[in-house]
Design an enzyme around this catalytic site. Structure first.
Site, PDB file in Angstrom:
ATOM      1  N   ASP A 232       0.781  -1.298   0.057  1.00  0.00           N
ATOM      2  CA  ASP A 232      -0.087  -0.074  -0.040  1.00  0.00           C
ATOM      3  C   ASP A 232       0.759   1.265   0.005  1.00  0.00           C
ATOM      4  O   ASP A 232       1.424   1.761   1.083  1.00  0.00           O
ATOM      5  CB  ASP A 232      -1.018  -0.032   1.399  1.00  0.00           C
ATOM      6  CG  ASP A 232      -1.859  -1.017   1.356  1.00  0.00           C
ATOM      7  OD1 ASP A 232      -2.855  -0.815   0.347  1.00  0.00           O
ATOM      8  OD2 ASP A 232      -1.708  -2.116   2.031  1.00  0.00           O
TER       9      ASP A 232
ATOM     10  N   ARG B 117       3.916   2.580   2.957  1.00  0.00           N
ATOM     11  CA  ARG B 117       4.644   1.285   3.377  1.00  0.00           C
ATOM     12  C   ARG B 117       6.427   1.419   3.256  1.00  0.00           C
ATOM     13  O   ARG B 117       7.072   0.848   4.161  1.00  0.00           O
ATOM     14  CB  ARG B 117       4.272   0.131   2.877  1.00  0.00           C
ATOM     15  CG  ARG B 117       2.596  -0.023   3.130  1.00  0.00           C
ATOM     16  CD  ARG B 117       2.173  -0.064   4.447  1.00  0.00           C
ATOM     17  NE  ARG B 117       0.496  -0.275   4.282  1.00  0.00           N
ATOM     18  CZ  ARG B 117      -0.238   0.410   4.981  1.00  0.00           C
ATOM     19  NH1 ARG B 117       0.188   1.103   6.349  1.00  0.00           N
ATOM     20  NH2 ARG B 117      -1.175  -0.127   4.970  1.00  0.00           N
TER      21      ARG B 117
ATOM     22  N   ARG C 234      -6.967  10.190   2.028  1.00  0.00           N
ATOM     23  CA  ARG C 234      -6.649   9.165   0.941  1.00  0.00           C
ATOM     24  C   ARG C 234      -7.495   9.474  -0.355  1.00  0.00           C
ATOM     25  O   ARG C 234      -6.903   8.851  -1.464  1.00  0.00           O
ATOM     26  CB  ARG C 234      -6.789   7.907   1.523  1.00  0.00           C
ATOM     27  CG  ARG C 234      -6.012   7.817   2.832  1.00  0.00           C
ATOM     28  CD  ARG C 234      -6.381   6.274   3.544  1.00  0.00           C
ATOM     29  NE  ARG C 234      -6.363   5.111   2.783  1.00  0.00           N
ATOM     30  CZ  ARG C 234      -6.783   3.903   3.113  1.00  0.00           C
ATOM     31  NH1 ARG C 234      -7.560   4.054   4.086  1.00  0.00           N
ATOM     32  NH2 ARG C 234      -6.585   3.039   2.340  1.00  0.00           N
TER      33      ARG C 234
ATOM     34  N   LYS D 124      -9.432   1.226  -5.297  1.00  0.00           N
ATOM     35  CA  LYS D 124      -9.979   0.858  -3.979  1.00  0.00           C
ATOM     36  C   LYS D 124     -10.869   2.029  -3.691  1.00  0.00           C
ATOM     37  O   LYS D 124     -10.652   3.067  -3.967  1.00  0.00           O
ATOM     38  CB  LYS D 124      -9.180   0.220  -3.151  1.00  0.00           C
ATOM     39  CG  LYS D 124      -8.061   1.318  -2.560  1.00  0.00           C
ATOM     40  CD  LYS D 124      -6.847   0.707  -1.780  1.00  0.00           C
ATOM     41  CE  LYS D 124      -5.879   1.688  -1.161  1.00  0.00           C
ATOM     42  NZ  LYS D 124      -4.866   1.069  -0.565  1.00  0.00           N
ATOM     43  N   HIS D 125     -11.979   1.550  -2.983  1.00  0.00           N
ATOM     44  CA  HIS D 125     -12.500   0.511  -2.502  1.00  0.00           C
ATOM     45  C   HIS D 125     -14.049   0.218  -3.027  1.00  0.00           C
ATOM     46  O   HIS D 125     -14.748   1.073  -2.692  1.00  0.00           O
ATOM     47  CB  HIS D 125     -12.531   0.422  -0.798  1.00  0.00           C
ATOM     48  CG  HIS D 125     -11.238   0.700  -0.223  1.00  0.00           C
ATOM     49  ND1 HIS D 125     -10.972   2.070  -0.062  1.00  0.00           N
ATOM     50  CD2 HIS D 125     -10.408  -0.134   0.400  1.00  0.00           C
ATOM     51  CE1 HIS D 125      -9.685   2.068   0.477  1.00  0.00           C
ATOM     52  NE2 HIS D 125      -9.448   0.867   0.804  1.00  0.00           N
TER      53      HIS D 125
ATOM     54  N   HIS E  21     -12.091  -1.309   9.682  1.00  0.00           N
ATOM     55  CA  HIS E  21     -11.208  -2.136  10.150  1.00  0.00           C
ATOM     56  C   HIS E  21     -11.467  -2.490  11.421  1.00  0.00           C
ATOM     57  O   HIS E  21     -11.393  -3.549  11.947  1.00  0.00           O
ATOM     58  CB  HIS E  21      -9.664  -1.228  10.604  1.00  0.00           C
ATOM     59  CG  HIS E  21      -8.897  -0.948   9.419  1.00  0.00           C
ATOM     60  ND1 HIS E  21      -9.300  -0.038   8.541  1.00  0.00           N
ATOM     61  CD2 HIS E  21      -7.879  -1.528   8.920  1.00  0.00           C
ATOM     62  CE1 HIS E  21      -8.404   0.178   7.543  1.00  0.00           C
ATOM     63  NE2 HIS E  21      -7.451  -0.913   7.536  1.00  0.00           N
TER      64      HIS E  21
ATOM     65  N   ASP F  77     -10.100  -6.498   0.301  1.00  0.00           N
ATOM     66  CA  ASP F  77      -9.392  -5.757   1.153  1.00  0.00           C
ATOM     67  C   ASP F  77      -9.073  -6.871   2.266  1.00  0.00           C
ATOM     68  O   ASP F  77      -9.501  -7.879   2.103  1.00  0.00           O
ATOM     69  CB  ASP F  77     -10.416  -4.552   1.727  1.00  0.00           C
ATOM     70  CG  ASP F  77      -9.418  -3.398   2.400  1.00  0.00           C
ATOM     71  OD1 ASP F  77      -8.155  -3.708   2.848  1.00  0.00           O
ATOM     72  OD2 ASP F  77     -10.001  -2.526   2.694  1.00  0.00           O
TER      73      ASP F  77
END
Length: 616
Positions: free
Chosen positions: A151, A159, A220, A250-251, A263, A336
């Site tokens: 990601d 990352r 984002r 995404k998403h 999450h 995901d």
């Protein structure tokens, strides 16, 4: 390193030839700094290619086929020799010691890199890890290269950190409004990922962030205008895939209008079918038109499309009915993370992967327990709930993606590739130039900005020092103060945190007494946030106060009395430096709001509309 590349490339080519019956061939990565033609980005597979891949599939056992559907995390900086703590974490969570054992036992089709899994220490190590993974893949009975993903959205989700080049995030790019900038950022980011052996990036975010309370998307997203988001998504898809990287929008079907984080819970999207078509669909349609390699599902419920209230990841009406049939998408669909609560609340971990495949998914990302998930899919095949033909269809899509991204010809990289591409001076300079076009000046009463080195030379910088996204620098107050000092001011940093205490507020006021002006960095200010009290106390001193929203741009609605306000859309170094240049008058702010900022007292009325932004 040349000899190492020769050995690894030969092994990969031999493995591909063994698996497919083809003559070994060597293929190089896209030439750095060049843009392949559109046909090179998403070529139609030839009949010969499909036949070759069908022969490969025919040699695989059901266990190997099922393994190829999984993309899994694994701890450690090395594929064969991770640190002891990472070995222990792997054994506890996956039942293997390292990435090589994971591949040998489960035949996974992909591995996802995370900073917290210690996969991304620095570029040479990442390249070595990638090579080790591909070497383990080549050693399988039926050797198939892995699709290594991460990601790397940039902005607040990164990352791979410095010394790799880090660009402004999506909403900052949305504020800049330049499709060329979005495409350039994605192309350079893609080239750098490619050089480290990463061939898929779970970006761009195609969600349209129409809900200011969205806790998981926010900056984002490129913004709240569906057509503007669609243009930026298309540009990034072309940039990434032009660099040889599989892009992933995404998403799906759109996570932008929710106030729940998937999450930790199961969000609902209450858009009607017409609202979805107008608000959520355009960026995904644009991604498909641009030849997107993969699309990621959302763990969200959309009752208008599926009365069962299954999350989209598990919904056949959404993934097959809408994405496949209505939108005509035939690329790879990846879930995901299956470890997220949003997909686990209704069904057990053994049912989720089976239901996802039945819904239309191809790749299963990061299940909480791989042994349970792998066994469940195998059982579903054995009992006839899934057919081997179903699996073969999904596997063909995955293998075609790997073929398209050159993995069968050469999945390896070298330290020389890394040194030529990652974090070069020209890439870093491009990131700064792009960032310079993103900072948005929201308010500037009495022309407080830009600050003058003559009148306000001594500047205090206070506010939040939220942990920087992986490897992106910080702390924010220090970066701002250092940049302002380099620009001719005498700047002092004083961190007051996300929830400043009265003692910290008093300390900031006292420090301002010896200074000429203050820059206060704010972070997602709510009606109850102690940051409001800090800003109020600073305003009461009568000194010039400059407020900089370093995450969501909505803070100004909660801060009465602020007369100079900006938004940087992230607290990463590249965006903070650009904001400092605006504050110092070295840059004329040109960013324009990609979202509306609503009034705090009357949330149905806009304080600032989409497109608002001042200049000097």
């Amino acid at each position: 390193m040349h000899s190492r590349r020769t050995v690894l490339t030969t092994a990969a080519a031999a493995a591909a030839a063994c698996a497919t019956g083809a003559t070994p061939a060597h293929a190089t990565a896209p030439t750095i700094g060049t843009q392949p033609s559109a046909s090179a980005v998403t070529p139609a597979p030839s009949a010969a290619t499909r036949a070759r891949l069908r022969r490969l599939i025919s040699r695989m056992t059901p266990e190997e086929k099922v393994g190829q559907l999984f993309v899994m995390r694994v701890y450690g900086h090395s594929a064969t020799d991770p640190d002891p703590a990472d070995v222990a974490a792997n054994q506890k969570e996956i039942g293997v010691a390292n990435a090589a054992e994971l591949i040998a036992k489960y035949h996974v089709g992909g591995i996802i890199y995370f900073g917290w899994a210690h996969n991304t220490r620095e570029p040479h190590q990442i390249a070595d890890l990638s090579n080790g993974i591909q070497k383990a893949a080549a050693a399988q009975r039926v050797p198939i290269p892995l699709l290594i993903s991460t990601d790397q959205e940039h902005g607040i989700v990164a990352r791979v950190g410095a010394p790799a080049t880090l660009f402004p995030g999506a909403m900052a790019l949305g504020a800049g409004g330049s499709r060329d900038d979005a495409r350039t950022a994605a192309r350079i980011a893609g080239e750098e990922l490619y050089a480290m052996g990463i061939r898929q990036n779970y970006a761009p975010d195609a969600d349209v962030n129409v809900n200011p309370a969205n806790p998981v998307i926010g900056v984002r997203s490129f913004g709240a205008d569906p057509q503007a988001v669609a243009r930026m998504v298309s540009a990034e898809v072309k940039g990434y895939q032009g660099a040889g990287i599989a892009s992933c929008a995404k998403h799906f079907p759109g996570h932008g209008d929710t106030d729940t984080d998937s999450h930790v819970g199961l969000p609902y999207i209450h858009h009607t079918a017409e609202q979805w078509e107008r608000l959520d669909a355009p960026p995904f349609k644009a991604a498909i038109a641009a030849g997107i390699d993969s699309i990621m599902t959302a763990h969200i419920v959309v009752p208008a499309f599926d009365s069962s209230e299954d999350p989209a990841t598990l919904s056949r009406p959404i993934l097959t009915g809408i994405l496949r049939e209505r939108l005509g998408y035939d690329g790879v669909v990846v879930t995901d993370s299956l470890g997220m609560e949003g997909v686990r609340v209704k069904y057990g971990d053994a049912r989720v992967p089976v239901l996802a495949l039945k819904a239309g998914v191809d790749q299963l990302l990061n299940p909480p327990d791989l042994s349970v998930a792998h066994a469940a899919v195998l059982k579903a095949i054995q009992e006839g709930e899934l057919t081997e033909r179903d699996i073969d269809t999904r596997l063909m899509r995955i293998l075609l993606l790997k073929e398209r991204r050159g993995l069968f010809k050469d999945p390896y990289t070298t330290h020389g590739d890394v040194d030529r591409v990652v974090g070069t001076r020209s890439h870093l300079a491009t990131a700064d130039r792009i960032a310079d076009r993103t900072t948005t000046l929201l308010r500037n009463d009495a022309d407080i900005l830009p600050l003058s080195r003559r009148r306000e030379r001594r500047v205090l910088v206070v506010g939040v020092d939220a942990a920087a996204p992986s490897g992106t620098g910080g702390p924010p107050t220090t970066v701002l103060a250092k940049t302002l000092t380099e620009l001719g001011f005498s700047a002092l940093a004083l961190s007051t945190g996300l929830a400043p205490t009265q003692q910290q507020i008093d300390g900031a006021v006292a420090a301002l007494g010896e200074r000429d002006a203050v820059v206060v960095a704010t972070y997602n200010v709510s009606a109850q946030s102690p940051q409001r009290k800090l800003v109020g106390a600073l305003l009461d001193t009568g000194k010039p106060v400059v407020q900089l929203a370093v995450r969501n741009p909505y803070d100004i609605a909660q801060l009465d009395g602020v007369r100079a306000a900006l938004a940087s859309y992230s607290w990463t170094d590249v965006e903070l430096r650009a904001a400092a240049r605006v504050i110092a008058g070295r840059l004329d702010p040109t960013g324009r709001l990609p979202v509306a900022i609503m009034r705090a007292d009357t949330p149905d009325r806009a304080l600032y509309q989409i497109g608002h932004g001042l200049s000097y």
